[in-house]
Design a protein around this motif. Structure first.
Motif, PDB file in Angstrom:
ATOM      1  N   GLN A 109     -41.104  39.285  -2.349  1.00  0.00           N
ATOM      2  CA  GLN A 109     -39.652  39.214  -2.442  1.00  0.00           C
ATOM      3  C   GLN A 109     -39.080  39.138  -1.033  1.00  0.00           C
ATOM      4  O   GLN A 109     -39.365  39.984  -0.189  1.00  0.00           O
ATOM      5  CB  GLN A 109     -39.059  40.414  -3.169  1.00  0.00           C
ATOM      6  CG  GLN A 109     -37.561  40.246  -3.379  1.00  0.00           C
ATOM      7  CD  GLN A 109     -36.926  41.421  -4.045  1.00  0.00           C
ATOM      8  OE1 GLN A 109     -37.219  42.558  -3.700  1.00  0.00           O
ATOM      9  NE2 GLN A 109     -36.036  41.167  -4.983  1.00  0.00           N
ATOM     10  N   LEU A 110     -38.287  38.082  -0.793  1.00  0.00           N
ATOM     11  CA  LEU A 110     -37.670  37.859   0.508  1.00  0.00           C
ATOM     12  C   LEU A 110     -36.166  38.010   0.375  1.00  0.00           C
ATOM     13  O   LEU A 110     -35.580  37.625  -0.638  1.00  0.00           O
ATOM     14  CB  LEU A 110     -37.960  36.436   1.002  1.00  0.00           C
ATOM     15  CG  LEU A 110     -39.381  35.922   0.906  1.00  0.00           C
ATOM     16  CD1 LEU A 110     -39.432  34.469   1.339  1.00  0.00           C
ATOM     17  CD2 LEU A 110     -40.298  36.756   1.756  1.00  0.00           C
ATOM     18  N   HIS A 111     -35.535  38.556   1.408  1.00  0.00           N
ATOM     19  CA  HIS A 111     -34.082  38.569   1.500  1.00  0.00           C
ATOM     20  C   HIS A 111     -33.737  37.650   2.661  1.00  0.00           C
ATOM     21  O   HIS A 111     -34.191  37.861   3.786  1.00  0.00           O
ATOM     22  CB  HIS A 111     -33.552  39.978   1.754  1.00  0.00           C
ATOM     23  CG  HIS A 111     -33.767  40.897   0.601  1.00  0.00           C
ATOM     24  ND1 HIS A 111     -33.284  42.177   0.579  1.00  0.00           N
ATOM     25  CD2 HIS A 111     -34.417  40.738  -0.586  1.00  0.00           C
ATOM     26  CE1 HIS A 111     -33.620  42.758  -0.559  1.00  0.00           C
ATOM     27  NE2 HIS A 111     -34.314  41.909  -1.280  1.00  0.00           N
ATOM     28  N   THR A 112     -32.961  36.630   2.379  1.00  0.00           N
ATOM     29  CA  THR A 112     -32.685  35.619   3.391  1.00  0.00           C
ATOM     30  C   THR A 112     -31.644  36.096   4.399  1.00  0.00           C
ATOM     31  O   THR A 112     -30.801  36.936   4.097  1.00  0.00           O
ATOM     32  CB  THR A 112     -32.174  34.322   2.746  1.00  0.00           C
ATOM     33  OG1 THR A 112     -30.991  34.597   2.026  1.00  0.00           O
ATOM     34  CG2 THR A 112     -33.233  33.718   1.831  1.00  0.00           C
ATOM     35  N   VAL A 113     -31.747  35.549   5.594  1.00  0.00           N
ATOM     36  CA  VAL A 113     -30.758  35.781   6.640  1.00  0.00           C
ATOM     37  C   VAL A 113     -30.271  34.418   7.114  1.00  0.00           C
ATOM     38  O   VAL A 113     -30.980  33.427   7.021  1.00  0.00           O
ATOM     39  CB  VAL A 113     -31.322  36.590   7.835  1.00  0.00           C
ATOM     40  CG1 VAL A 113     -31.742  37.966   7.406  1.00  0.00           C
ATOM     41  CG2 VAL A 113     -32.467  35.855   8.492  1.00  0.00           C
TER      42      VAL A 113
END
Length: 117
Positions: A109-113
């Motif tokens: 799971q990635l949280h984008t920036v």
């Protein structure tokens, strides 16, 4: 004697094939969060990127193309069967600035920036 054909200056040779530089859309399956590709049920995702069996280079390029259009804070669930992913995905996140929120191979799971231009 046949004259050699001219190559596109933006083309790349790969074996006996000529690959043109096409950076339009990623080639991986993109799903909405309701089709969570069997990600752990406790993960809340806004979307799913299924990398399938693609190897490191192809997967990471496609992932980069996909993430560049996502809003900051987007929770992306990634599924990849690449055996090198447990090392490659965290390293890619460090390089790109995206946050790796969770990892249980084959799911990440990635949280984008949003990067500054």
């Amino acid at each position: 004697m046949e004259r050699p054909r001219e190559l596109d200056p933006h083309a790349h040779l790969h074996g006996s094939q000529v690959l043109t530089n096409q950076l339009a859309e990623p080639r991986r399956t993109i799903m909405d969060a309701s089709e969570n590709a069997n990600a752990p049920p406790q993960w809340e995702c806004d979307g799913v990127f299924d990398g399938g069996t693609a190897g490191c280079g192809e997967l990471l390029l496609d992932l980069r193309l996909h993430c560049q259009n996502l809003p900051e804070g987007f929770r992306l669930c990634l599924r990849t069967l690449d055996p090198g992913a447990p090392l490659e995905i965290p390293a890619w996140c460090r390089l790109t600035g995206h946050r790796l929120a969770a990892a249980e191979h084959p799911h990440y799971q990635l949280h984008t920036v949003r990067r500054q231009p």
